[in-house]
Write a protein that holds these residues in place. Structure first.
Motif, mmCIF file in Angstrom:
data_model
loop_
_atom_site.group_PDB
_atom_site.id
_atom_site.type_symbol
_atom_site.label_atom_id
_atom_site.label_comp_id
_atom_site.label_asym_id
_atom_site.label_seq_id
_atom_site.Cartn_x
_atom_site.Cartn_y
_atom_site.Cartn_z
ATOM 1 N N SER A 90 0.863 -1.177 0.000
ATOM 2 C CA SER A 90 0.000 0.000 0.000
ATOM 3 C C SER A 90 0.903 1.232 0.000
ATOM 4 N N THR A 91 0.588 2.216 -0.815
ATOM 5 C CA THR A 91 1.436 3.417 -0.831
ATOM 6 C C THR A 91 1.356 4.144 0.514
ATOM 7 N N ASN A 92 0.223 4.017 1.221
ATOM 8 C CA ASN A 92 0.144 4.631 2.554
ATOM 9 C C ASN A 92 1.109 3.941 3.518
ATOM 10 N N GLN A 114 -1.090 -2.087 -6.115
ATOM 11 C CA GLN A 114 -1.058 -2.311 -4.667
ATOM 12 C C GLN A 114 -1.638 -3.697 -4.391
ATOM 13 N N GLY A 117 -4.131 -2.673 -0.984
ATOM 14 C CA GLY A 117 -4.641 -1.299 -0.992
ATOM 15 C C GLY A 117 -5.657 -1.102 0.131
ATOM 16 N N LYS A 118 -5.542 0.025 0.853
ATOM 17 C CA LYS A 118 -6.403 0.249 2.014
ATOM 18 C C LYS A 118 -7.462 1.307 1.731
ATOM 19 N N GLY A 119 -8.689 1.004 2.119
ATOM 20 C CA GLY A 119 -9.768 1.988 2.022
ATOM 21 C C GLY A 119 -10.082 2.514 3.405
ATOM 22 N N ARG A 120 -11.089 3.380 3.496
ATOM 23 C CA ARG A 120 -11.483 3.910 4.807
ATOM 24 C C ARG A 120 -12.165 2.819 5.626
ATOM 25 N N TRP A 125 -9.015 -1.657 -0.842
ATOM 26 C CA TRP A 125 -9.179 -0.820 -2.045
ATOM 27 C C TRP A 125 -8.556 -1.548 -3.215
ATOM 28 N N MET A 135 -1.632 6.578 -5.167
ATOM 29 C CA MET A 135 -0.546 7.465 -4.736
ATOM 30 C C MET A 135 -0.783 7.984 -3.319
ATOM 31 N N LYS A 185 -18.600 6.376 -7.486
ATOM 32 C CA LYS A 185 -17.325 6.852 -6.942
ATOM 33 C C LYS A 185 -16.188 6.656 -7.951
ATOM 34 N N GLY A 188 -11.198 7.804 -4.145
ATOM 35 C CA GLY A 188 -11.324 7.755 -2.691
ATOM 36 C C GLY A 188 -10.057 8.289 -2.041
ATOM 37 N N ILE A 189 -10.225 8.813 -0.842
ATOM 38 C CA ILE A 189 -9.110 9.444 -0.132
ATOM 39 C C ILE A 189 -9.019 8.852 1.267
ATOM 40 N N VAL A 207 -4.485 8.660 -2.082
ATOM 41 C CA VAL A 207 -5.516 8.957 -3.085
ATOM 42 C C VAL A 207 -5.558 7.844 -4.127
ATOM 43 N N GLY A 208 -6.738 7.340 -4.388
ATOM 44 C CA GLY A 208 -6.908 6.370 -5.467
ATOM 45 C C GLY A 208 -7.862 6.958 -6.495
HETATM 46 C C1 BTN Z 1 -11.711 5.082 0.488
HETATM 47 O O1 BTN Z 1 -12.506 5.710 -0.206
HETATM 48 O O2 BTN Z 1 -12.089 4.128 1.175
HETATM 49 C C2 BTN Z 1 -10.259 5.487 0.497
HETATM 50 C C3 BTN Z 1 -9.481 4.806 -0.589
HETATM 51 C C4 BTN Z 1 -8.032 5.232 -0.654
HETATM 52 C C5 BTN Z 1 -7.240 4.442 -1.644
HETATM 53 C C6 BTN Z 1 -5.840 4.956 -1.816
HETATM 54 S S1 BTN Z 1 -4.990 4.187 -3.148
HETATM 55 C C7 BTN Z 1 -3.497 4.903 -2.641
HETATM 56 C C8 BTN Z 1 -3.468 4.898 -1.134
HETATM 57 N N1 BTN Z 1 -2.904 3.660 -0.626
HETATM 58 C C9 BTN Z 1 -3.794 2.914 -0.017
HETATM 59 O O3 BTN Z 1 -3.575 1.782 0.474
HETATM 60 N N2 BTN Z 1 -4.977 3.528 0.003
HETATM 61 C C10 BTN Z 1 -4.920 4.831 -0.628
#
Ligand code: BTN
Length: 329
Positions: A90-92, A114, A117-120, A125, A135, A185, A188-189, A207-208
């Protein structure tokens, strides 16, 4: 070195660049240049070599490579470190791992793919290779933790602005952090923070942006879309990044110098698909109907419940949903 060669070839456009010229520009031997060009060809770059003329870049195997990203962000005073990765969990998470390398500056992390990838709210994600922009920005604003949520509104404004400009569409912002297009959507942030009670250590803003997916899994199908699905075209990832960073920097400068996100908040108001609608406020699994009145100067959503009570909702506290679907209508 390969990146410098690619940048030089791109700068010369349709013109040829001789091995001699490149070797002088980059201060390495012609043989070294030849070896790097050979490697680039093996990686899939189509580079024409013509005797007595030199080299010309015809085609790249990927739409955004490290050379293009580094070159685009090289002169930014705002970004100190640029990280380009083919694949990452995950970029985060990567931003948090490299955080100590940038004790006082900001960094930009980009990944083609990713795997985690992580969402809220603990969600995942979907981030398949080259299907979108995945990113993160590592930021070090000198602000109190309670102000950090405004970074999300700043990011939403910058994402919406960048998408509109580059893809020629008109996005909306679903408070506080989803950018939507045609009722679904598109971006997502995810804002994460390391802080003490009175001081932010750093913020990771992820940000995705969905670009070229043609379908989503069953869970997402009703609420997610991509720029290609809506417009039939794939916008330039590089231009999207450039516009996003430029716009983000403008709003962020106001935030760190005046401790205000006023400009971004105003932009959010003009783009809001939430304000003026009936919404569900979902808190600890309970959904309550409310009317979304406004976004206040601190970026909070002001809502009124059926019993007439009004509340200012902070980012992160609740999830806001439309009554008849994902986007309020
Ligand atoms: C959401 O709407 O749930 C947030 C999604 C965020 C996705 C981005 S992709 C780049 C960055 N790295 C991650 O793991 N998540 C965010």
């Amino acid at each position: 070195m390969k990146n410098e060669i690619l940048t030089a070839l791109r700068k010369s456009g349709d013109g040829y660049l001789s091995g001699e010229m490149i070797s002088q520009m980059l201060g390495v031997s012609r043989t070294a240049i030849w070896k790097h060009i050979k490697q680039l060809k093996e990686e899939g770059y189509v580079i024409e070599s013509v005797t007595h003329k030199g080299y010309r870049l015809i085609e790249s195997p990927i739409d955004l490579d490290e050379a293009q990203l580094s070159h685009a962000l090289a002169n930014s005073c705002f970004i100190e470190g640029v990280y380009y990765m083919d694949t990452v969990d995950s970029t985060n998470l990567e931003a948090k791992r490299i955080e100590s390398k940038h004790p006082s500056g900001n960094a930009f992390i980009y990944a083609r793919e990713q795997t985690l990838g992580k969402g809220r709210m603990g969600r995942s994600w979907e981030s398949k290779k080259d299907e979108g922009l995945w990113m993160s920005l590592l930021l070090r604003p000198k602000v109190r933790p309670e102000m950090a949520s405004q970074i999300t509104l700043i990011a939403a404004a910058a994402v919406a602005e960048a998408i509109d400009k580059v893809a020629g569409v008109s996005t909306g912002i679903k408070w506080p952090n989803d950018v939507v297009l045609k009722g679904k959507k598109i971006s997502g942030i995810l804002t994460e923070m390391s802080a003490e009670l009175n001081q932010v250590h750093y913020i990771v803003l992820g940000v995705g942006i969905n670009i070229s997916q043609m379908e989503f899994n069953d869970l997402l199908n009703d609420k997610a879309t991509s720029l290609k699905l809506v417009t039939g075209k794939e916008p330039s990832k590089l231009n999207l990044i450039k516009e996003f960073v430029q716009s983000f920097e403008m709003y962020y400068n106001q935030f760190v110098s005046e401790f205000s996100a006023q400009k971004a908040v105003e932009f959010n108001r003009t783009k809001s698909v939430t304000v003026g609608k009936q919404v569900y406020i979902v808190r600890e699994g309970m959904a309550i109907v409310a009317y979304a009145n406004a976004i206040d100067d601190a970026g909070r959503l002001i809502v009124t419940y059926a019993d007439g009570q009004t509340e200012a909702i902070h980012y992160g506290e609740v999830s806001v949903r439309g009554i008849n679907g994902y986007v309020p209508s």
